[in-house]
Motif scaffolding. Structure first.
Motif, PDB file in Angstrom:
ATOM      1  N   PRO A 204       0.850  -1.153   0.169  1.00 54.72           N
ATOM      2  CA  PRO A 204       0.136   0.100   0.032  1.00 54.72           C
ATOM      3  C   PRO A 204       0.978   1.217  -0.106  1.00 54.72           C
ATOM      4  CG  PRO A 204       0.124  -0.931   2.153  1.00 54.72           C
ATOM      5  CD  PRO A 204       0.885  -1.871   1.190  1.00 54.72           C
ATOM      6  N   ILE A 205       1.495   1.626  -1.068  1.00 52.43           N
ATOM      7  CA  ILE A 205       2.498   2.569  -1.238  1.00 52.43           C
ATOM      8  C   ILE A 205       2.300   3.006  -2.612  1.00 52.43           C
ATOM      9  CG2 ILE A 205       4.695   3.406  -1.100  1.00 52.43           C
ATOM     10  CD1 ILE A 205       5.709   1.060   0.366  1.00 52.43           C
ATOM     11  N   LEU A 206       2.155   4.309  -2.614  1.00 57.09           N
ATOM     12  CA  LEU A 206       1.835   4.941  -4.490  1.00 57.09           C
ATOM     13  C   LEU A 206       2.733   6.270  -4.306  1.00 57.09           C
ATOM     14  CD1 LEU A 206       0.285   4.672  -6.739  1.00 57.09           C
ATOM     15  CD2 LEU A 206      -1.638   6.103  -5.893  1.00 57.09           C
ATOM     16  N   LEU A 207       3.737   6.122  -5.031  1.00 57.36           N
ATOM     17  CA  LEU A 207       4.502   7.119  -5.087  1.00 57.36           C
ATOM     18  C   LEU A 207       4.880   7.745  -6.549  1.00 57.36           C
ATOM     19  CD1 LEU A 207       7.448   5.979  -2.655  1.00 57.36           C
ATOM     20  CD2 LEU A 207       5.755   7.767  -2.153  1.00 57.36           C
ATOM     21  N   PRO A 208       5.111   8.936  -6.572  1.00 61.10           N
ATOM     22  CA  PRO A 208       5.676   9.441  -8.122  1.00 61.10           C
ATOM     23  C   PRO A 208       6.999   8.975  -8.484  1.00 61.10           C
ATOM     24  CG  PRO A 208       5.759  11.305  -6.390  1.00 61.10           C
ATOM     25  CD  PRO A 208       5.241  10.046  -5.736  1.00 61.10           C
ATOM     26  N   GLY A 209       7.092   8.683  -9.700  1.00 58.32           N
ATOM     27  CA  GLY A 209       8.410   8.338 -10.240  1.00 58.32           C
ATOM     28  C   GLY A 209       9.602   9.397  -9.852  1.00 58.32           C
ATOM     29  N   GLU A 210       9.313  10.504  -9.721  1.00 56.10           N
ATOM     30  CA  GLU A 210      10.292  11.332  -9.213  1.00 56.10           C
ATOM     31  C   GLU A 210      10.873  11.065  -7.867  1.00 56.10           C
ATOM     32  OE1 GLU A 210       9.282  12.380 -13.039  1.00 56.10           O
ATOM     33  OE2 GLU A 210       7.896  12.240 -11.215  1.00 56.10           O
ATOM     34  N   LYS A 211      10.386  10.466  -7.049  1.00 55.75           N
ATOM     35  CA  LYS A 211      10.531   9.951  -5.647  1.00 55.75           C
ATOM     36  C   LYS A 211      11.281   8.585  -5.661  1.00 55.75           C
ATOM     37  CE  LYS A 211       8.208  12.618  -2.365  1.00 55.75           C
ATOM     38  NZ  LYS A 211       6.962  12.791  -0.965  1.00 55.75           N
ATOM     39  N   THR A 212      11.115   7.956  -6.799  1.00 54.77           N
ATOM     40  CA  THR A 212      11.611   6.686  -6.944  1.00 54.77           C
ATOM     41  C   THR A 212      12.707   6.391  -7.910  1.00 54.77           C
ATOM     42  OG1 THR A 212       9.781   6.194  -8.295  1.00 54.77           O
ATOM     43  CG2 THR A 212       9.602   5.773  -5.912  1.00 54.77           C
ATOM     44  N   SER A 213      13.497   7.371  -8.188  1.00 59.26           N
ATOM     45  CA  SER A 213      14.536   7.424  -9.286  1.00 59.26           C
ATOM     46  C   SER A 213      15.720   6.394  -8.797  1.00 59.26           C
ATOM     47  CB  SER A 213      15.098   8.661  -9.557  1.00 59.26           C
ATOM     48  OG  SER A 213      16.198   8.543 -10.449  1.00 59.26           O
ATOM     49  N   THR A 214      16.149   5.450  -9.738  1.00 65.02           N
ATOM     50  CA  THR A 214      17.198   4.583  -9.248  1.00 65.02           C
ATOM     51  C   THR A 214      18.638   5.224  -9.256  1.00 65.02           C
ATOM     52  OG1 THR A 214      17.351   3.681 -11.256  1.00 65.02           O
ATOM     53  CG2 THR A 214      16.008   2.456  -9.776  1.00 65.02           C
ATOM     54  N   TRP A 278       9.360  -2.217   2.106  1.00 68.40           N
ATOM     55  CA  TRP A 278       8.130  -1.548   3.315  1.00 68.40           C
ATOM     56  C   TRP A 278       9.044  -1.056   4.115  1.00 68.40           C
ATOM     57  CZ3 TRP A 278       3.504  -0.374   3.649  1.00 68.40           C
ATOM     58  CH2 TRP A 278       2.860  -0.233   5.014  1.00 68.40           C
ATOM     59  N   ARG A 279      10.378  -1.523   4.552  1.00 70.07           N
ATOM     60  CA  ARG A 279      11.204  -0.612   5.769  1.00 70.07           C
ATOM     61  C   ARG A 279      11.644   0.481   5.125  1.00 70.07           C
ATOM     62  NH1 ARG A 279      12.997  -4.375   9.586  1.00 70.07           N
ATOM     63  NH2 ARG A 279      12.618  -6.360   9.358  1.00 70.07           N
ATOM     64  N   GLN A 280      11.526   0.862   3.718  1.00 67.45           N
ATOM     65  CA  GLN A 280      12.017   2.141   3.292  1.00 67.45           C
ATOM     66  C   GLN A 280      10.893   3.200   2.999  1.00 67.45           C
ATOM     67  OE1 GLN A 280      15.324   3.092   3.085  1.00 67.45           O
ATOM     68  NE2 GLN A 280      15.974   1.102   3.957  1.00 67.45           N
ATOM     69  N   ARG A 281       9.746   2.542   3.452  1.00 68.37           N
ATOM     70  CA  ARG A 281       8.443   3.216   2.845  1.00 68.37           C
ATOM     71  C   ARG A 281       8.566   4.817   3.011  1.00 68.37           C
ATOM     72  NH1 ARG A 281       7.641   0.657   7.310  1.00 68.37           N
ATOM     73  NH2 ARG A 281       6.609   1.388   9.162  1.00 68.37           N
ATOM     74  N   HIS A 282       9.220   5.308   4.260  1.00 65.16           N
ATOM     75  CA  HIS A 282       9.187   6.725   4.537  1.00 65.16           C
ATOM     76  C   HIS A 282      10.659   7.469   4.112  1.00 65.16           C
ATOM     77  CE1 HIS A 282       5.604   6.337   6.908  1.00 65.16           C
ATOM     78  NE2 HIS A 282       6.082   5.504   7.534  1.00 65.16           N
ATOM     79  N   ALA A 283      11.283   6.642   3.383  1.00 66.03           N
ATOM     80  CA  ALA A 283      12.998   7.117   2.934  1.00 66.03           C
ATOM     81  C   ALA A 283      12.782   7.627   1.666  1.00 66.03           C
ATOM     82  CB  ALA A 283      13.743   6.151   3.236  1.00 66.03           C
ATOM     83  N   PHE A 284      11.846   7.721   0.827  1.00 63.46           N
ATOM     84  CA  PHE A 284      11.771   8.049  -0.583  1.00 63.46           C
ATOM     85  C   PHE A 284      11.665   9.436  -0.604  1.00 63.46           C
ATOM     86  CE2 PHE A 284      10.321   3.539  -0.953  1.00 63.46           C
ATOM     87  CZ  PHE A 284      11.006   3.282  -1.969  1.00 63.46           C
ATOM     88  N   GLU A 285      12.600  10.187  -1.470  1.00 58.97           N
ATOM     89  CA  GLU A 285      12.496  11.716  -1.637  1.00 58.97           C
ATOM     90  C   GLU A 285      12.692  11.902  -2.934  1.00 58.97           C
ATOM     91  OE1 GLU A 285      15.872  13.044   0.940  1.00 58.97           O
ATOM     92  OE2 GLU A 285      14.791  12.574   2.887  1.00 58.97           O
ATOM     93  N   PHE A 286      12.282  13.281  -3.313  1.00 63.39           N
ATOM     94  CA  PHE A 286      12.357  13.581  -4.747  1.00 63.39           C
ATOM     95  C   PHE A 286      14.092  13.610  -5.166  1.00 63.39           C
ATOM     96  CE2 PHE A 286       8.478  15.994  -3.788  1.00 63.39           C
ATOM     97  CZ  PHE A 286       7.697  15.313  -4.950  1.00 63.39           C
ATOM     98  N   VAL A 287      14.062  13.151  -6.458  1.00 60.03           N
ATOM     99  CA  VAL A 287      15.591  13.015  -7.128  1.00 60.03           C
ATOM    100  C   VAL A 287      16.324  14.368  -7.265  1.00 60.03           C
ATOM    101  CG1 VAL A 287      14.763  13.336  -9.592  1.00 60.03           C
ATOM    102  CG2 VAL A 287      16.271  11.932  -9.032  1.00 60.03           C
ATOM    103  N   ALA A 288      15.512  15.411  -7.078  1.00 60.86           N
ATOM    104  CA  ALA A 288      16.213  16.811  -7.218  1.00 60.86           C
ATOM    105  C   ALA A 288      15.558  17.620  -5.947  1.00 60.86           C
ATOM    106  CB  ALA A 288      16.477  17.469  -8.454  1.00 60.86           C
ATOM    107  N   PRO A 289      16.264  18.799  -5.544  1.00 61.43           N
ATOM    108  CA  PRO A 289      15.619  19.691  -4.606  1.00 61.43           C
ATOM    109  C   PRO A 289      14.464  20.274  -5.522  1.00 61.43           C
ATOM    110  CG  PRO A 289      17.974  20.095  -4.878  1.00 61.43           C
ATOM    111  CD  PRO A 289      17.717  18.930  -5.996  1.00 61.43           C
TER     112      PRO A 289
END
Length: 532
Positions: A204-214, A278-289
């Motif tokens: 149950p996580i839904l994030l924009p791609g800009e927060k999940t760049s590899t 799941w352990r990283q669910r709150h760690a996703f941040e935007f790929v740029a400022p």
């Protein structure tokens, strides 16, 4: 007793499997007013045309290509267009199956298509396809990691895989892997072997791609775990779908899918990767400022980094934006440093066939008063009145007609006139207009300006301006290399990065980031399938 020669045994090699191919590939925002139609798609029909789509050597098989349609991300697909293509695909597969048995089917899709009136477009399409080819044909798919895996899609497909990089530098590698695994599996099953086991875990996580760049953590490390998991005994493949954040449908959420020969190993791999995500669910941040466009422009003006790139992320056509919001254009045109010519700025690109055609009629060097953008996505400020000089024209690329317009300033200041129509600007005003530092590109078709070749067609350069504002989310590789610095502007539009502003109402809740803390998925959430 004379020596005897053991009898010679010969094994007849298996004949190549018979594999059909079809699909409709588009990423569709349900929050943009744009509607995608037949003209937005590149359509291929028949085996030759469809195999020409793949820039790799396809595995040995007998192929039966039916129909493949692909488009730049956009809005929901018109129902009549979808139904027509679905009927054509089903009829073509029935004909192919009647000619000779099919061993496999490659479902070549993106995974985030939305169709007006449907909640699960890919699920609807694969259900119709299964009706045509039957339950015993092995079905494989290779998808964008921003696609969705509904229960319907999972149940109907035997093999599912997706990209492992964002930006998607492995798109063709993924399709090659998916097609190779399908050919191998279809051959084995035809010769009496069992289907692979498969497992699905929804998160149950839904994030924009800009927060999940590899490019950055935690996605970089999460996707880096995949090769090791696939090397385990009994596991053939495992994938992590981010899901598609800009559609309001119950299927939109993250998913882990694994498949292989060992049910226990497949289940364990799926649960292990799901737990890591799941352990990283709150760690996703935007790929740029990030910041508002006004804040980003302030920083760009003050910076010494040139060129300074700003992403107009809320109207990114690469995610389904309309490609014509004018939130950024209006601010660029009003900025004193740009109006006075002290700073050069490029806005690329807005779809505006009316202005593009007017520029072509005027020709290079022609001057005219226009109103740019705001015709599809009409949110404020709407069409921006500008006096422009046509700097360059081109129609050799995928955008159809395109025009580079150098923005001018007149004593009458058309951008602030009470009646900013062409009639409000006199011929004398046009003749005496002075160049500003702003150039804006308009096109006849929606487009995403991700490669240097697109700029060069209009005599432009990715590094030739102080500030470049582009309708993108995260920058693609050539853009990323060109930018001396970069900010992601959280702008309004059909693919707004601030998901809470969009107003989702049909996704499953609770869901991160819409809800702060929710119960963790467990082994009871794992869905199994396939196998003997």
């Amino acid at each position: 007793m004379p020596a005897t020669t053991p009898p010679t045994t010969t094994q007849t090699p298996s004949a190549p499997p018979r594999i059909a191919i079809a699909g409709i590939a588009i990423e569709s925002s349900t929050f943009t007013p744009y509607r995608s139609g037949a003209d937005d798609f590149e359509v291929r029909r028949g085996t030759v045309q469809i195999l020409e789509r793949y820039p790799f050597e396809v595995p040995e098989a007998e192929y039966a290509g039916v129909l493949h349609a692909r488009a730049l991300p956009g809005g929901q697909l018109e129902a009549a267009v979808y139904e027509g293509w679905k009927a054509e695909i089903v009829a073509g597969l029935e004909e192919a199956a009647a000619a000779a048995p099919l061993d496999g089917f490659f479902f070549d899709i993106h995974g985030a298509m939305s169709v007006v009136g449907l909640e699960d477009a890919e699920g609807d399409l694969i259900t119709a396809i299964r009706g045509a080819i039957g339950p015993d044909v092995v079905v494989g798919t290779a998808m964008d990691l921003h696609g969705n895996v509904s229960h319907t899609l999972f149940e109907a497909c035997d093999l599912l895989t997706c990209y492992r990089h964002a930006p998607h530098i492995d798109a063709w590698e993924t399709r090659e892997r998916g097609l190779r695994d399908l050919v191998e599996t279809a051959t084995r099953v035809r010769d009496g072997g069992a289907l692979p086991h498969k497992a699905l875990v929804h998160l149950p996580i839904l994030l924009p791609g800009e927060k999940t760049s590899t490019r950055i953590e935690p996605a970089r490390s999460l996707y880096a775990r995949i090769p090791e998991l696939t090397e385990r005994d009994g596991v053939t493949d495992i994938s992590y779908w981010i899901g598609f954040a800009w559609a309001d449908q119950p299927r939109c959420q993250a998913a882990i899918v694994a498949f292989g020969d060992s049910a226990d190993a497949v289940d364990a791999a799926a649960l292990e990767l799901a737990d890591a995500v799941w352990r990283q669910r709150h760690a996703f941040e935007f790929v740029a400022p990030t910041g508002s466009f006004e804040d980003c422009l302030d920083q760009a003006v003050a910076s010494d980094a040139r060129p300074f790139w700003i992403s107009d992320s809320g109207d990114n056509p690469g995610a389904g934006g309309a490609d014509d919001t004018t939130h950024c254009l209006a601010q660029l045109a009003a900025r004193e440093e740009i109006r006075g010519g002290d700073m050069s700025a490029l806005m690329v690109a807005l779809v505006d066939p009316e202005t593009t055609d007017a520029a072509w009629e005027a020709g290079v060097g022609g001057r005219l008063a226009v109103q740019v953008g705001g015709r599809i996505d009409t949110r404020e400020p709407g069409p921006v009145p500008l006096v422009v000089e046509v700097a360059a024209l081109d129609e050799s690329g995928p955008t159809g007609r395109a025009a580079a317009l150098r923005v001018l300033e007149t004593d009458g200041d058309a951008s602030g006139a009470a009646d900013p129509s062409a009639a409000a600007v006199s011929p004398a005003d046009l003749a005496g207009a002075r160049p500003t530092g702003l150039t804006v590109v308009v096109t006849g078709r929606r487009s995403q300006w991700a490669t240097s070749a697109m700029y060069e067609r209009l005599g432009l350069s990715m590094t030739g301006f102080d500030v470049v504002t582009v309708k993108m989310g995260y920058l693609e590789p050539e853009q990323y290399e060109a930018a001396a610095d970069w900010l992601l502007a959280l702008t309004p539009g059909g693919v707004d990065q601030d998901l809470q502003r969009l107003g989702h109402s049909r996704i499953h809740r609770p869901m991160i980031p819409f809800d702060d803390e929710i119960p963790a998925p467990t082994a009871t959430d794992l869905v199994r399938g396939g196998g003997a």
